[in-house]
Write an enzyme that holds these catalytic residues in place. Structure first.
Site, short mmCIF file in Angstrom:
data_model
loop_
_atom_site.label_atom_id
_atom_site.label_comp_id
_atom_site.label_asym_id
_atom_site.label_seq_id
_atom_site.Cartn_x
_atom_site.Cartn_y
_atom_site.Cartn_z
N SER A 109 -9.94 -25.54 49.56
CA SER A 109 -9.18 -26.62 50.31
C SER A 109 -7.79 -26.22 50.21
CB SER A 109 -9.66 -27.74 49.78
OG SER A 109 -9.16 -28.90 50.23
N ASP A 247 -4.63 -30.16 55.47
CA ASP A 247 -4.80 -29.19 54.62
C ASP A 247 -5.21 -27.98 54.73
OD1 ASP A 247 -7.47 -29.56 54.77
OD2 ASP A 247 -7.82 -30.48 52.70
N ASP A 249 -8.13 -26.42 54.73
CA ASP A 249 -9.41 -26.37 55.46
C ASP A 249 -9.98 -27.50 56.59
OD1 ASP A 249 -10.01 -28.13 53.43
OD2 ASP A 249 -12.13 -28.26 53.24
N ASP A 251 -9.77 -30.71 56.72
CA ASP A 251 -10.29 -31.92 56.79
C ASP A 251 -9.74 -33.15 56.19
OD1 ASP A 251 -10.61 -31.34 54.06
OD2 ASP A 251 -12.59 -31.24 53.65
#
Length: 456
Positions: A109, A247, A249, A251
């Site tokens: 992430s 961010d 990734d 999501d």
């Protein structure tokens, strides 16, 4: 921490990589390597009953190798793999939700490049967390469990899955022509934006949309407002009505209004919730204890039903699914949609906000000012010993407060609110205070600090 509940360790796997919502650790120290990921993949495949697993990965330098290890573990346990390649986390969610397979995303992430891990999803995009399977997976990984001998599964490289994912999003939200700035933070949203622009009426002023897992320009963490400074300046310089930062990734997303001001997670949740309550009057909206009390009040005032969930994407997804809520939001920039399997989607949040801004008679800065605000401490962390005792002492010290024990302890008065909860990964107590007046905020925070320091 999940590791506290594990039994004897038989494998050389650091149990602390198993967190409340995912698996995450450092790759530069060997805390996570391909052998560890192979073991996790093997256990995960058996946990989901041999179902096929859709596997995606981000662009961190270690992600390809770790994905290969995970895939070897899955196929070695007899399950098949849909290899999605480099995609955002929510593309894995979409494939799992639309086809019924399990899902795994190799990512850390927003963490630095020397971290990596995996987010796991049960078939049909059902979340997996500590109490819904991850703890059991962790126990098997570090224990003496062995997979029975089976016929190995096979790997199916999948072509462009982003098209089908965008079909799903754009069939539900296709905003009017709008120009905006998007800061990708060199993360995975850069894999989606070119196709999104080609298929929609959006025009994007790009900022760091080239995926690069070393994150050379700034950390891919929009929760830290220092990382949004360039975006805020570029929104104003470009004269656009909207900016967005994702961010690593993709999501999570934070928004910037036409005045170059960042909308905090509570303001964005309220504005997005208003959109869905207009479309679906009387519907349910999920929030966590850390968003401002402004959010549930706003939802109630608009005729909706606010629902409280513990912090964390897996908890929020579970409440979204169980309640049939249309929308949910967290302080961290995770936004959840009933029309996206009850899961979080940064890009669907972007499309929805673009619809709101494109249709509004007033700019986003005006919409932001319509949302009531409170003075807030932000999250203040304290290193403590006995978390439970300290939380009980706080409850006893304020007998006039309304008490809620969803995710730690929340103390609530008409003019102020305190949420105190233990960290899921560290020996920390996280304190969030908000109040109508700044003096009240400072007084309450000082009182909380005094209780914590006395308890030592």
């Amino acid at each position: 921490m999940l590791a506290e509940h594990f039994g004897p360790y038989c494998w050389s796997v650091d149990p602390s990589i198993f967190r409340s919502y995912d698996v995450r650790g450092r790759t530069d120290t060997g805390q996570i390597d391909s052998a560890t990921m192979r073991r996790i993949g093997e256990v995960f495949a058996t946990h989901v009953g041999g179902m096929a697993v859709a596997v995606g990965r981000d662009v961190r330098p270690t992600s390809r190798e770790l994905a290969r290890g995970f895939i070897d573990g899955v196929t070695g346990a007899g399950a098949d793999v849909m290899d999605l390649g480099e995609v955002p986390t929510e593309v894995v969610t979409h494939v799992s939700g639309s086809t019924g397979v399990a899902g795994a995303m190799i990512t850390a992430s927003h963490n630095p490049p020397n971290y990596n891990g995996v987010k796991l999803t049960a078939p049909h995009a059902v979340p997996i967390a500590g109490d819904t399977g991850l703890a059991e997976i962790g126990r098997r990984v570090v224990g003496d469990w062995e997979a029975p001998p089976v016929v190995p599964g096979y790997v199916e490289p999948v072509g462009d899955v982003i098209d089908g994912y965008l079909d799903h999003l754009l069939s539900r939200h296709n905003p009017p022509p709008l120009r905006m700035v998007i800061d990708g933070g060199n993360g995975m949203v850069g894999m989606v934006i070119p196709q999104l622009v080609a298929r929609s009426r959006l025009e994007v002023v790009p900022l760091y949309l080239e995926p690069d897992g070393t994150f050379p320009n700034h950390p891919a963490d929009p929760l830290n407002q220092e990382n949004l400074a360039e975006l805020c300046d570029l929104v104003v310089e470009s004269g656009v009505p909207l900016g967005a930062a994702f961010d690593g990734d993709a999501d999570r997303v934070f928004f910037v209004d036409d005045a170059g001001m960042v909308l905090d997670g509570s303001a964005a949740t309220a504005i997005l919730a208003g959109y869905f309550l207009d479309a679906y009057p009387g519907s349910k909206v999920v929030h966590n204890p850390i968003v401002s009390d402004v959010v549930p009040r706003f939802v109630s005032d608009r005729g909706g039903v606010p629902l409280l969930s513990s912090v964390g994407h897996s908890n929020m997804k579970s409440v979204m699914r169980q309640s049939g809520a249309v929308f949910g939001g967290e302080h961290s920039g995770h936004f959840y949609f009933g029309e996206f399997y009850g899961a979080d989607s940064g890009v669907m949040a972007l499309l929805t906000m673009a619809e709101i801004v494109g249709a509004a008679a007033a700019p986003l800065s005006s919409l932001r000012r319509e949302v009531p605000t409170r003075f807030s401490s932000g999250e203040v962390n304290y290193t403590v010993g006995d978390v439970t005792t300290i939380m009980d002492e706080m409850v006893n010290a304020f007998p006039d407060a309304d008490v809620d024990r969803t995710d730690g302890v929340t103390l609530r008065w008409a003019d102020r609110r305190v949420n105190v909860r233990p960290s899921n990964t560290e020996p920390l107590l996280r304190v969030n205070v908000e109040a109508d007046e700044e003096d009240t905020l400072n007084h309450v925070l000082a009182a909380m600090t005094s209780i914590i320091e006395r308890a030592g």
